[in-house]
Enzyme design. Structure first.
Site, mmCIF file in Angstrom:
data_model
loop_
_atom_site.group_PDB
_atom_site.id
_atom_site.type_symbol
_atom_site.label_atom_id
_atom_site.label_comp_id
_atom_site.label_asym_id
_atom_site.label_seq_id
_atom_site.Cartn_x
_atom_site.Cartn_y
_atom_site.Cartn_z
ATOM 1 N N CYS A 114 -37.310 54.073 13.897
ATOM 2 C CA CYS A 114 -37.314 55.276 14.736
ATOM 3 C C CYS A 114 -38.555 56.120 14.452
ATOM 4 C CB CYS A 114 -36.045 56.082 14.495
ATOM 5 S SG CYS A 114 -35.886 57.556 15.531
ATOM 6 N N CYS A 213 -27.192 56.718 13.310
ATOM 7 C CA CYS A 213 -26.802 57.719 14.300
ATOM 8 C C CYS A 213 -26.201 57.113 15.552
ATOM 9 C CB CYS A 213 -27.997 58.611 14.654
ATOM 10 S SG CYS A 213 -29.316 57.763 15.570
#
EC number: 2.8.1.13
Length: 379
Positions: A114, A213
């Site tokens: 990410c 997440c």
């Protein structure tokens, strides 16, 4: 270690974009940047096409609740705030990569991916295109400037909170446009929370985010099974003897001990661990802890925080986000393959993980582990 280095300083106010996750670290980072005189705009990244499906509470960093917390923090700081939709890019570069890596029998790090693909590629590119000078995040790491003006990424002043491992994928260009206001101060997390409270930020007592997440309930095996389908296979020992079955090799990682569901005890009565995952024949191999020891590895797709090293060198290496350092010898071969030998065997190294090399506190670079050499095999 590099001599004559100084913390990153900015002689003039910059126009910066603060990535605000909705947590306390990113809120304090944005507040410090604004207090330092920079022209700060806050942005929350919407990384799910259906954020209601993410967990509530504070375990993740991508919920609607997190977006609202980030907006309230921006209001208190007194900076403009926007939500940017990067859900499609996140799905392609992080979620699908995560699934594909597990399907191939590897163990990826989605947070590192990410940072590489979203926060310091998609976000930074968009920020620069809009006229911003830099991106601010709440990571605990330090950018320093040498006498000749070159930049380096170093560990945070507080090793207990250091996050340089997941930033080891940043290159020269990205470092030149990165600001980490929390990295060069010796403050405990409690002091950061106290600072947030003094600033009137409601996230002061919000728990830290953890887990992955985009996996709503924290059940990685279930998440992968929903997308890859269950596929029964064998759990075997090193001699190929069948010990049990599983519902998908993708549900296991090298070094895993729990959840093996093997009814037959080991001959020595000691626990067994996952030694190998073979997606080709859907087989999981288990054995004693000693067989997890690794004496060397080969890593691919290197990314350097500065110039690529030439010739063999001695470094320390970190193999997990919260792992310690281990001395290594490393050499870049043909510009694309990193060969690493450990001074002492290390345990539980899995293909797909990142290895980050350090010279003192300086981050040299990062690469993805492709193969490992078992210490028992070498012996």
């Amino acid at each position: 270690m590099t001599e004559n280095r100084t913390p990153q300083q900015h002689p003039r106010p910059l126009r910066v974009l603060a990535a605000m996750s909705g947590g306390v670290d990113s809120a304090v980072a944005a507040a410090r940047a604004a207090e330092a005189g920079h022209d700060v705009t806050g942005v929350h990244l919407a990384l799910s096409a259906n954020p209601q499906s993410f967990r509530t509470g504070a375990r993740g960093c991508c919920t609607i609740e997190d977006s609202r917390d980030a907006r309230r923090a921006a209001d208190v700081i007194g900076i403009p705030f926007y939500v940017w939709d990067l859900a499609e890019r996140f799905r392609e570069d992080v979620v699908e990569d995560f699934i594909a890596e597990y399907e191939a029998g590897r163990t990826p790090n989605p947070c590192l991916r990410c940072n590489e693909k979203i926060k310091f590629a998609a976000l930074l590119d968009k920020a620069l295109a809009l006229g911003f000078d830099a991106v601010v995040t709440g990571h605990y790491a330090t950018v320093v400037v040498n006498d000749d003006g070159t930049r380096e990424l170093h560990r945070a002043s507080d090793m207990a909170k250091d996050q340089s491992y997941v930033l080891g994928v940043l290159d020269d260009r990205q470092l030149a446009h990165a600001m980490f206001p929390l990295g060069d101060t010796l403050t405990t997390k409690e002091e950061i929370r106290a600072e947030a409270e003094e600033r009137g930020l409601a996230v002061a007592k919000k728990p830290d985010s953890h887990d992955i997440c985009f996996i709503a309930d924290g059940d990685t095996r279930g998440f992968l099974a929903d997308r890859l389908g269950k596929a029964e296979g064998d759990i075997v020992d090193a001699d190929g003897n069948k010990l049990g079955t599983h519902e998908g090799a993708f549900g296991y990682t090298i070094g895993q001990r729990k959840g093996l569901r093997i009814g037959t005890p080991a001959p020595d009565g000691k626990p067994r661990y996952v030694l190998d995952i073979s997606p080709v024949n859907n087989t999981v191999t288990v054995g004693p802890a000693a067989d997890l020891d690794v004496s060397g590895l080969t890593a691919i797709k290197p990314r350097w925080c500065g110039e690529a090293p030439t010739g063999p060198g001695t470094y320390t290496a970190q193999l997990r986000a919260h792992g310690g350092e281990t001395p290594v010898r490393a050499e870049l071969v043909d510009g694309s393959e990193l060969r690493v030998t450990f001074d002492e065997p290390v345990r539980g190294v899995a293909p797909g993980q990142a290895i980050v090399l350090y010279d003192g506190t300086r981050v040299v670079g990062s690469a993805t582990i492709a193969t490992t050499e078992r210490a028992t095999a070498a012996a």
